[in-house]
Design a protein around this motif. Structure first.
Motif, PDB file in Angstrom:
ATOM      1  N   ASP A   1       0.831  -1.207   0.000  1.00 31.32           N
ATOM      2  CA  ASP A   1       0.000   0.000   0.000  1.00 31.32           C
ATOM      3  C   ASP A   1       0.863   1.253   0.000  1.00 31.32           C
ATOM      4  N   SER A   2       2.008   1.203   0.667  1.00 31.19           N
ATOM      5  CA  SER A   2       2.901   2.359   0.701  1.00 31.19           C
ATOM      6  C   SER A   2       3.448   2.664  -0.687  1.00 31.19           C
ATOM      7  N   ILE A   3       3.852   1.613  -1.431  1.00 29.72           N
ATOM      8  CA  ILE A   3       4.374   1.811  -2.784  1.00 29.72           C
ATOM      9  C   ILE A   3       3.287   2.349  -3.698  1.00 29.72           C
ATOM     10  N   LEU A   4       2.085   1.766  -3.609  1.00 34.61           N
ATOM     11  CA  LEU A   4       0.975   2.237  -4.434  1.00 34.61           C
ATOM     12  C   LEU A   4       0.620   3.680  -4.107  1.00 34.61           C
TER      13      LEU A   4
ATOM     14  N   ASN B   1      -6.950  -3.488  -6.676  1.00 29.82           N
ATOM     15  CA  ASN B   1      -6.772  -4.860  -7.159  1.00 29.82           C
ATOM     16  C   ASN B   1      -5.340  -5.156  -7.581  1.00 29.82           C
ATOM     17  N   ILE B   2      -4.487  -4.133  -7.580  1.00 33.00           N
ATOM     18  CA  ILE B   2      -3.077  -4.311  -7.936  1.00 33.00           C
ATOM     19  C   ILE B   2      -2.268  -4.561  -6.669  1.00 33.00           C
ATOM     20  N   LYS B   3      -1.495  -5.619  -6.670  1.00 35.62           N
ATOM     21  CA  LYS B   3      -0.651  -5.972  -5.531  1.00 35.62           C
ATOM     22  C   LYS B   3       0.808  -6.034  -5.985  1.00 35.62           C
ATOM     23  N   ILE B   4       1.683  -5.295  -5.285  1.00 33.40           N
ATOM     24  CA  ILE B   4       3.110  -5.288  -5.588  1.00 33.40           C
ATOM     25  C   ILE B   4       3.782  -6.465  -4.875  1.00 33.40           C
TER      26      ILE B   4
ATOM     27  N   ALA C   1       4.086  -6.993 -10.190  1.00 33.58           N
ATOM     28  CA  ALA C   1       2.765  -6.861  -9.563  1.00 33.58           C
ATOM     29  C   ALA C   1       1.767  -7.789 -10.231  1.00 33.58           C
ATOM     30  N   THR C   2       0.639  -7.987  -9.562  1.00 36.87           N
ATOM     31  CA  THR C   2      -0.455  -8.795 -10.103  1.00 36.87           C
ATOM     32  C   THR C   2      -1.746  -7.985 -10.049  1.00 36.87           C
ATOM     33  N   LEU C   3      -2.619  -8.259 -11.000  1.00 36.19           N
ATOM     34  CA  LEU C   3      -3.942  -7.633 -11.040  1.00 36.19           C
ATOM     35  C   LEU C   3      -4.975  -8.742 -11.103  1.00 36.19           C
TER      36      LEU C   3
ATOM     37  N   LEU D   1       3.191  -6.226 -14.927  1.00 30.15           N
ATOM     38  CA  LEU D   1       1.879  -6.487 -14.327  1.00 30.15           C
ATOM     39  C   LEU D   1       1.292  -7.766 -14.919  1.00 30.15           C
ATOM     40  N   ARG D   2       1.079  -8.747 -14.051  1.00 36.81           N
ATOM     41  CA  ARG D   2       0.439  -9.990 -14.481  1.00 36.81           C
ATOM     42  C   ARG D   2      -1.066  -9.868 -14.269  1.00 36.81           C
ATOM     43  N   LYS D   3      -1.791  -9.809 -15.390  1.00 36.66           N
ATOM     44  CA  LYS D   3      -3.242  -9.656 -15.338  1.00 36.66           C
ATOM     45  C   LYS D   3      -3.915 -11.029 -15.319  1.00 36.66           C
TER      46      LYS D   3
END
Length: 272
Positions: A6-9, A18-21, A39-41, A80-82
């Motif tokens: 959350d800090s990076i985002l 929905n994006i996670k680093i 990251a993943t979405l 980003l892996r969707k």
């Protein structure tokens, strides 16, 4: 407490929950040092975007390499892996979407905003390209999207000739002329397919390009792939010079092959 993700985002002003680093590493490419985020979405997709069915299953992921605004002076990218989804009703597949970038685009809206901001300060395209970390042609495409020249270009001839020639810095430039009068139609700094496509689509409407009936070119396969889309009514013709050149090379190759065979036979006879 706010998690590291959350800090990076929050630092990058990415609002999509929905994006996670998962990782942040240093990356070097062509002498340029960049920060690379992994990251993943993913989210729960309720309905198929094709048929509206709720019979969906997760179907792997698709990697999208996205360009983010620079962090300080350091370019920043995101792998980003969707999440992919499969509809068991219509067998259609689709990917998770995010407001971070338009569909099927890898340059984020924030990076586009950064390019526009730098352009307002009258910075040249090359400087913006180096600052943001994307190609100069991409910067031009973003800045001049949907823009048409203030001066109305000449009407396209019904017959065009394409070719390329070696210009500055040992690069190849693109030239287009009127096949009948040999008047110059277009002279572009490079011969990349993207540059040529963007020039004709941004300069001439589809109805203007449909008037072209003939396009003469060499045997370059990349031209053939986009000429049919740019000029849908045009007949593609290979010019005589390159055909004769190709035939001459084939004859030389065959002549050398025959001579080599004769010399080999003569040598073997002498040894015998």
């Amino acid at each position: 407490m706010m998690s590291q993700t959350d800090s990076i985002l929050n630092l990058l002003n990415i609002q999509d929950p929905n994006i996670k680093i998962s990782a942040c590493t240093d990356f070097s490419q062509a002498g340029v040092h960049e920060k690379l985020l992994s990251a993943t979405l993913t989210y729960h997709a309720e309905r198929c975007v094709n048929c509206g069915s709720t019979n969906l299953v997760q179907n792997g992921t698709r990697l999208t390499k996205m360009k983010l605004p620079s962090l300080g002076e350091q370019p920043l990218r995101m792998n980003l892996r969707k999440q992919r989804y499969l509809c068991r009703t219509c067998h259609h597949t689709f990917s998770a979407q995010t407001q971070l970038a338009p569909p099927r685009h890898s340059i984020t809206r924030q990076a586009v905003h950064e390019i526009a901001t730098l352009a307002k300060n009258s910075l040249p395209v090359k400087t913006i390209s180096q600052t943001v970390g994307i190609s100069a042609s991409s910067v031009q495409r973003i800045l001049y999207k949907d823009q048409r020249a203030l001066v109305t270009p000449k009407e396209l001839p019904t017959a065009l000739s394409f070719d390329e020639f070696r210009s500055t810095k040992n690069c190849f430039s693109f030239i287009c002329i009127d096949s009948k009068t040999h008047d110059l139609v277009a002279l572009l700094p490079d011969s990349l397919s993207q540059t040529i496509r963007e020039y004709f689509t941004n300069t001439y409407t589809l109805s203007e390009r449909q008037k072209v009936q003939l396009v003469t070119m060499d045997l370059n396969a990349q031209y053939q792939t986009f000429v049919r889309r740019l000029f849908p009514n045009a007949l593609i013709v290979f010019d005589r010079f390159h055909i004769v050149q190709l035939a001459g090379r084939a004859l030389d190759h065959e002549r050398l092959r025959v001579l080599k065979g004769i010399n080999t036979t003569t040598t073997a006879t002498i040894k015998f």
